[in-house]
Design a protein around this motif. Structure first.
Motif, short mmCIF file in Angstrom:
data_model
loop_
_atom_site.label_atom_id
_atom_site.label_comp_id
_atom_site.label_asym_id
_atom_site.label_seq_id
_atom_site.Cartn_x
_atom_site.Cartn_y
_atom_site.Cartn_z
N LEU A 145 0.83 -1.20 0.00
CA LEU A 145 0.00 0.00 0.00
C LEU A 145 0.87 1.26 0.00
O LEU A 145 0.62 2.18 -0.78
CB LEU A 145 -0.93 0.00 1.21
N ILE A 146 1.88 1.27 0.83
CA ILE A 146 2.77 2.43 0.89
C ILE A 146 3.50 2.61 -0.44
O ILE A 146 3.62 3.72 -0.96
CB ILE A 146 3.77 2.30 2.05
N GLU A 185 4.20 5.75 -5.39
CA GLU A 185 4.15 5.83 -6.86
C GLU A 185 3.15 6.90 -7.30
O GLU A 185 3.44 7.70 -8.19
CB GLU A 185 3.73 4.48 -7.46
N ASN A 186 1.96 6.88 -6.70
CA ASN A 186 0.94 7.87 -7.05
C ASN A 186 1.42 9.28 -6.73
O ASN A 186 1.21 10.20 -7.53
CB ASN A 186 -0.37 7.59 -6.30
N GLU A 209 2.00 12.40 -9.28
CA GLU A 209 1.38 13.71 -9.08
C GLU A 209 2.42 14.83 -9.04
O GLU A 209 2.19 15.92 -9.58
CB GLU A 209 0.55 13.70 -7.79
N ILE A 210 3.54 14.57 -8.40
CA ILE A 210 4.61 15.57 -8.36
C ILE A 210 5.17 15.80 -9.76
O ILE A 210 5.38 16.94 -10.18
CB ILE A 210 5.73 15.16 -7.38
N PHE A 211 5.38 14.72 -10.51
CA PHE A 211 5.88 14.85 -11.87
C PHE A 211 4.92 15.67 -12.73
O PHE A 211 5.33 16.48 -13.56
CB PHE A 211 6.09 13.46 -12.48
#
Length: 84
Positions: free
Chosen positions: A61-62, A67-68, A72-74
């Motif tokens: 989960l972590i 990854e998500n 989002e940052i990218f």
């Protein structure tokens, strides 16, 4: 690893589940003391398997959340002339 311990209320609930299982699935009655002994057997002999499975699930989960977050940052990156 520290031992797996349940408080009195958790133990009472688990013992009740064991008693229900014996009654409903095996058509047998089991007292509170034998049910608690059976619970302790599973805790001692198999608890680490369940504990580790929980850790593996938490790690997955972590990893997914990181990854998500990375995606989002990218997506926030602004275009520049500089190529990476």
């Amino acid at each position: 690893m520290k031992p797996i311990k349940f408080d009195r209320e958790e133990t009472k609930a688990i013992v009740g589940e064991i008693q229900d299982y014996f009654r409903e699935e095996l058509d047998q009655s089991i007292g509170a003391i034998p049910a608690e002994m059976l619970m302790q057997f599973f805790v001692d002999k198999m608890g680490a398997y369940f504990y580790n499975r929980g850790l593996y699930d938490a790690q997955a989960l972590i990893r997914k959340q990181v990854e998500n977050l990375t995606d989002e940052i990218f997506a926030l990156e602004q275009p520049t002339r500089h190529l990476r």
